[in-house]
Design an enzyme around this catalytic site. Structure first.
Site, PDB file in Angstrom:
ATOM      1  N   SER A  30      16.436 -10.513 -22.764  1.00 31.89           N
ATOM      2  CA  SER A  30      17.648 -11.236 -23.130  1.00 31.89           C
ATOM      3  C   SER A  30      17.915 -12.479 -22.306  1.00 31.89           C
ATOM      4  CB  SER A  30      18.860 -10.301 -23.031  1.00 31.89           C
ATOM      5  OG  SER A  30      19.005  -9.809 -21.708  1.00 31.89           O
ATOM      6  N   LYS A  57      24.068  -9.103 -32.773  1.00 28.74           N
ATOM      7  CA  LYS A  57      23.351 -10.368 -32.612  1.00 28.74           C
ATOM      8  C   LYS A  57      22.992 -10.926 -33.988  1.00 28.74           C
ATOM      9  CE  LYS A  57      22.890  -8.654 -28.294  1.00 28.74           C
ATOM     10  NZ  LYS A  57      23.353  -7.327 -27.886  1.00 28.74           N
ATOM     11  N   HIS A 106      17.457  -8.178 -29.271  1.00 31.27           N
ATOM     12  CA  HIS A 106      17.293  -9.623 -29.409  1.00 31.27           C
ATOM     13  C   HIS A 106      16.081 -10.003 -30.261  1.00 31.27           C
ATOM     14  CE1 HIS A 106      20.486 -10.815 -26.602  1.00 31.27           C
ATOM     15  NE2 HIS A 106      20.188  -9.702 -25.980  1.00 31.27           N
TER      16      HIS A 106
END
Length: 391
Positions: free
Chosen positions: A179, A238, A207
């Protein structure tokens, strides 16, 4: 509680004190944020595919809000397991090509809950040194032996696996895309090592989910390794633009987690409207491959522009682009100067990243145009020269 003020003063003197800063949306400009009455190009959001304001997702949530109410009212094991959960988890299992899936409130709770359910005293967890804090805390809370290997150093991991080979249960856990650095885990090598040493393998796709894979399934699918991973974990906060987390795997794994994952057992279920929004977001993630293509193009363009300007940035092809500054005070001033020039580019400091590696963590979105990012890179270069960050 006088000690608190003293400790806060120490943090402030080291340029490490954090504060909450209010941001707002900008109508009609999804790649921007508003702060203090100013509109800023948002280069710090995890809204990778630009779905946080998608009208179909909003409408799905609105309809379910009217039919199901505001909250679930109880844990999923009591009366909180509404029909939107059942539908979503079947869709997630199909999407990942797994037998079953489980939705948990957020990524932090998912990682702490899964790790704590899989291992305990007498077991051992092998964790990359740059794994997310939720993984680190999950290992600590599990009370299993915490063995950290140097970042992406497979030789080091092999030596540790050999050293602890006689432990009862062995779990290897890693971020797929890290990340704060934006680089990828060595998933092929991890699969080989887990086979050789009889370990479980858990991959956090927070991610990478939505970004990689033909239908956005994640990096494991992109590399064709999905069937070799025992525990697939990902988030909806996300690329999905919503909130929550999922775990996919075998039916036995999901049954075990329902019985042993404390954050699931002892937390109120997510609101049904939110779960319905996730289901709609999943449909968009699968269908809109163009978003992944546009994000990939934006990432390549932005990275190329920063390198051409003379910056040294992290390796990788993800939308996470770290620009290492090093000094805490300097990175704060650099971030502030970028904001003055119209860019929301937040400084990341220890303990989120190792000492001496304070950075601007640029985070891109499919809603950013190539021109916007080229212009932003030029602004970063000019500001960097003025600040003495770039010489």
């Amino acid at each position: 509680m006088e000690w608190m003020e003293k400790e806060l003063k120490t943090l402030a003197e080291a340029s490490l004190e954090r504060s909450l800063r209010e941001h707002g949306t900008v109508s009609g400009l999804p790649g921007y944020t508003k702060r203090g009455g100013r509109t800023l190009l948002n280069l710090s959001s995890n809204n990778y595919l630009g779905l946080a304001e998608h009208p179909a997702i909003i409408e799905a949530m609105r309809e379910t809000l009217l039919s199901e109410g505001v909250g679930a009212g109880a844990s999923r094991l009591v009366t909180g397991n509404r029909s939107p959960y059942v539908q979503l988890e079947q869709s997630l299992a199909d999407w990942q090509g797994c037998e079953a899936a489980l939705v948990i409130a957020n990524g932090y709770m998912a990682n702490t809950g899964v790790i704590g359910a899989l291992v305990r005293r007498g077991d051992v967890v092998f964790s990359d040194r740059l794994n997310h804090a939720s993984i680190v805390d999950g290992v600590v809370l599990s009370r299993a032996e915490n063995v950290r290997y140097r970042h992406n150093d497979m030789d080091h991991l092999r030596s540790l696996l050999n050293k602890y080979r006689d432990h009862r249960r062995k779990l290897i856990v890693t971020d797929a895309v890290f990340s704060m650095d934006g680089d990828q885990a060595c998933l092929r090598e991890l699969v080989a090592l887990k086979r050789e040493y009889g370990a479980m393998l858990m991959v956090d796709e927070a991610h990478s989910g939505g970004i990689y894979g033909r239908r956005g399934e994640g990096l494991c699918h992109e590399l064709g390794l999905q069937d070799e991973v025992d525990i697939h974990m990902g988030t909806f906060s996300k690329s999905f633009g919503v909130y929550g987390a999922y775990i996919c795997g075998s039916r036995s794994l999901i049954r075990w987690l329902v019985n042993k994952a404390r954050p699931l057992i002892y937390s109120t279920a997510l609101p049904p409207a939110l779960v319905a929004g996730i289901s709609k977001a999943l449909e968009v993630v699968i269908a809109d491959h163009w978003r992944r293509e546009r994000l990939s193009e934006a990432s390549r363009s932005f990275r190329s522009s920063l390198r051409a300007a003379g910056f040294i940035i992290g390796a990788g092809d993800s939308p996470i682009v770290p620009l290492i500054v090093g000094d805490n005070e300097t990175v704060l001033r650099f971030s502030g100067a970028l904001e003055e020039n119209g860019l929301a580019a937040v400084a990341i400091r220890p303990p989120t990243v190792p000492d001496g590696t304070a950075r601007i963590r640029f985070s891109l979105s499919a809603v950013h145009s190539v021109k916007e990012l080229i212009d932003a890179a030029d602004c970063i270069r000019t500001t960097g020269i003025q600040m003495g960050v770039l010489r």
